[in-house]
Write an enzyme that holds these catalytic residues in place. Structure first.
Site, short mmCIF file in Angstrom:
data_model
loop_
_atom_site.label_atom_id
_atom_site.label_comp_id
_atom_site.label_asym_id
_atom_site.label_seq_id
_atom_site.Cartn_x
_atom_site.Cartn_y
_atom_site.Cartn_z
N GLU A 1 -8.93 0.28 -2.61
CA GLU A 1 -9.35 0.34 -1.88
C GLU A 1 -10.51 1.25 -1.69
O GLU A 1 -10.24 3.15 -2.29
CB GLU A 1 -8.84 0.48 -0.83
CG GLU A 1 -8.02 -0.23 -0.08
CD GLU A 1 -6.61 -0.29 1.19
OE1 GLU A 1 -7.69 0.99 2.37
OE2 GLU A 1 -6.02 -0.71 1.49
N GLU B 1 -10.90 -8.75 3.06
CA GLU B 1 -9.59 -8.68 3.77
C GLU B 1 -10.11 -8.72 5.04
O GLU B 1 -10.71 -8.14 5.33
CB GLU B 1 -9.86 -7.26 2.93
CG GLU B 1 -7.96 -7.39 4.42
CD GLU B 1 -7.32 -6.21 3.18
OE1 GLU B 1 -7.18 -5.61 1.98
OE2 GLU B 1 -6.63 -5.27 4.20
N HIS C 1 -4.29 -3.96 7.49
CA HIS C 1 -4.15 -2.85 8.47
C HIS C 1 -3.07 -3.20 9.93
O HIS C 1 -3.18 -4.37 10.37
CB HIS C 1 -5.38 -2.74 9.23
CG HIS C 1 -5.72 -1.75 8.96
ND1 HIS C 1 -5.61 -1.37 10.11
CD2 HIS C 1 -6.31 -0.33 8.16
CE1 HIS C 1 -5.68 0.66 10.07
NE2 HIS C 1 -5.88 0.89 9.21
N HIS D 1 0.81 6.29 2.05
CA HIS D 1 2.22 7.61 2.64
C HIS D 1 2.57 8.05 1.23
O HIS D 1 2.70 9.04 1.99
CB HIS D 1 1.73 6.49 3.79
CG HIS D 1 0.72 6.55 4.69
ND1 HIS D 1 -0.13 7.60 5.24
CD2 HIS D 1 0.54 5.01 4.89
CE1 HIS D 1 -1.15 6.65 5.40
NE2 HIS D 1 -0.73 5.72 5.65
N ASN E 1 0.88 -1.03 -0.17
CA ASN E 1 -0.06 0.08 0.28
C ASN E 1 0.68 1.08 0.04
O ASN E 1 1.73 1.31 0.93
CB ASN E 1 -0.82 0.02 1.23
CG ASN E 1 -1.78 0.80 1.22
OD1 ASN E 1 -1.30 2.15 1.38
ND2 ASN E 1 -3.28 0.67 1.22
N HIS F 1 -5.47 3.88 -1.75
CA HIS F 1 -6.81 4.12 -1.08
C HIS F 1 -6.74 5.65 -1.68
O HIS F 1 -6.53 6.49 -1.36
CB HIS F 1 -6.98 3.94 0.53
CG HIS F 1 -8.42 3.91 0.92
ND1 HIS F 1 -8.22 4.20 2.38
CD2 HIS F 1 -9.40 4.53 0.69
CE1 HIS F 1 -10.17 4.40 2.47
NE2 HIS F 1 -10.98 4.95 1.57
N ARG G 1 -7.27 12.81 0.68
CA ARG G 1 -6.57 13.46 1.16
C ARG G 1 -4.68 12.59 1.01
O ARG G 1 -4.01 13.77 1.02
CB ARG G 1 -6.63 12.53 2.69
CG ARG G 1 -5.56 12.61 3.85
CD ARG G 1 -5.49 11.41 5.10
NE ARG G 1 -7.32 11.67 5.30
CZ ARG G 1 -7.83 11.00 6.59
NH1 ARG G 1 -7.20 9.87 7.09
NH2 ARG G 1 -8.28 11.48 6.91
N ARG H 1 -9.44 8.40 -1.29
CA ARG H 1 -10.61 8.74 -0.71
C ARG H 1 -11.38 9.26 -1.07
O ARG H 1 -10.81 10.49 -2.10
CB ARG H 1 -9.71 8.87 0.55
CG ARG H 1 -9.05 7.85 1.69
CD ARG H 1 -8.56 8.85 2.80
NE ARG H 1 -9.34 9.53 3.81
CZ ARG H 1 -9.70 8.22 4.84
NH1 ARG H 1 -9.37 8.05 4.98
NH2 ARG H 1 -10.55 9.40 5.42
N THR I 1 -8.27 3.72 8.23
CA THR I 1 -9.54 2.48 7.97
C THR I 1 -9.29 2.06 9.76
O THR I 1 -8.36 1.80 10.19
CB THR I 1 -9.03 1.89 7.20
OG1 THR I 1 -9.21 3.15 6.03
CG2 THR I 1 -10.76 1.14 7.24
N1 PXP Z 1 -5.95 -3.04 4.48
C1 PXP Z 1 -6.44 -1.86 4.26
C2 PXP Z 1 -8.21 -1.92 3.49
C3 PXP Z 1 -6.75 0.02 5.07
O1 PXP Z 1 -7.55 0.31 5.36
C4 PXP Z 1 -4.79 -0.40 4.89
C5 PXP Z 1 -4.66 1.39 5.38
O2 PXP Z 1 -4.76 2.03 4.16
C6 PXP Z 1 -4.33 -1.50 4.98
C7 PXP Z 1 -4.68 -2.22 4.46
C8 PXP Z 1 -3.24 -1.51 5.45
O3 PXP Z 1 -2.63 -0.61 6.41
P1 PXP Z 1 -1.14 -0.27 7.25
O4 PXP Z 1 -1.32 1.02 6.51
O5 PXP Z 1 -1.36 0.22 8.18
O6 PXP Z 1 0.04 -1.56 6.61
#
Ligand code: PXP
Length: 240
Positions: free
Chosen positions: A70, A151, A191, A10, A7, A43, A49, A45, A101
């Site tokens: 996402e 998930e 997550h 960031h 992911n 993601h 953001r 959003r 999330t």
């Molecule tokens: N899975 C989902 C559904 C999420 O919303 C996120 C965060 O955007 C992640 C995985 C990844 O989480 P993390 O950034 O804490 O690894």
């Protein structure tokens, strides 16, 4: 084989802090793939953001592994997904004030609407994954919508304090995974997973993909720091 979806949200968070063009999540995706990422997750959003519409468009053209979009289960996002055609969609809850999330979706809240969304997306050959807690009723509801994937939300496991709480949460994830598979669902998780807590989740039988973001981006910032500073010193000497 268990796969890793990276992911890259960031990288866009850092870019948006200055509303500039760097770092580009598209470049981050290329490098993540060079590093062995099996998939790229972003993601988009509602509040834009971090990831922007332009990012998902360019990523759709450039990602060589698979692109997991996402998004919240809203009309706007479904229209974007139908147009973009990501390799799969993960549907997540979204609140504007949240830092990230905060938990799985409550599918029991609106099953007719959720089933319709699955029909729309999967009808367009976009597999759907529901981001839910490892809760028996939610898993059954996910199967009832005919979605191909879930998930499992690993946030509670990641936040659990003490070995006892953590192994209880891990047990819940294992049971949830087994139940989902018995109902014909394919299972991802994510997550809050880090370099320190990922291994027990990676060992859950039947788990297909882990979606991991924050901890990888955090490490990338740190492991890249020395080189970045060295290169700035060179730039100051007109050598970059
Ligand atoms: N899975 C989902 C559904 C999420 O919303 C996120 C965060 O955007 C992640 C995985 C990844 O989480 P993390 O950034 O804490 O690894």
């Amino acid at each position: 084989m268990l796969t890793l979806g990276v992911n890259i949200d960031h990288t866009a968070t850092i870019r948006q802090a200055r509303r500039t063009v760097e770092p580009d999540p598209v470049a981050a995706a290329v490098l993540a793939e060079l590093g062995g990422a099996d998939g790229i997750t972003v993601h988009l959003r509602e509040d834009r953001r971090h990831i922007q519409d332009r990012d998902v468009q360019v990523l759709r053209e450039t990602v060589r592994t698979h692109l997991n979009l996402e998004m919240a289960p809203t009309e706007e996002m479904v229209a974007i997904a139908l147009n973009l055609k990501p390799d799969y969609v993960t549907l997540v809850p979204e609140r504007r004030e949240e830092v990230t999330t905060e938990g799985g979706l409550n599918l029991l809240g609106d099953m007719p609407r959720y089933s319709r969304i699955v029909e729309q997306l999967q009808g367009a050959n976009i597999p759907v994954s529901w981001f839910i807690d490892p809760d028996g009723e939610q898993i059954e509801a996910a199967a009832d919508t005919q979605a191909q994937f879930i998930e499992l939300h690993t946030g509670k496991y990641a936040d659990a304090e003490g070995e006892t709480r953590r192994s209880q949460e891990l047990e819940g994830l294992k049971k949830g995974c087994a139940k989902a598979i018995s109902l014909g669902l394919r299972v991802n998780a994510g997550h809050g997973l880090t370099y320190w807590n990922v291994y027990p989740v990676a060992c859950i039988p039947g788990m297909e993909e882990l979606n991991i973001g924050h901890t990888i981006i955090s490490r990338a910032v740190l492991v890249g720091m020395e080189r970045a500073v060295r290169e700035m010193k060179l730039a100051m000497q007109g050598k970059v």
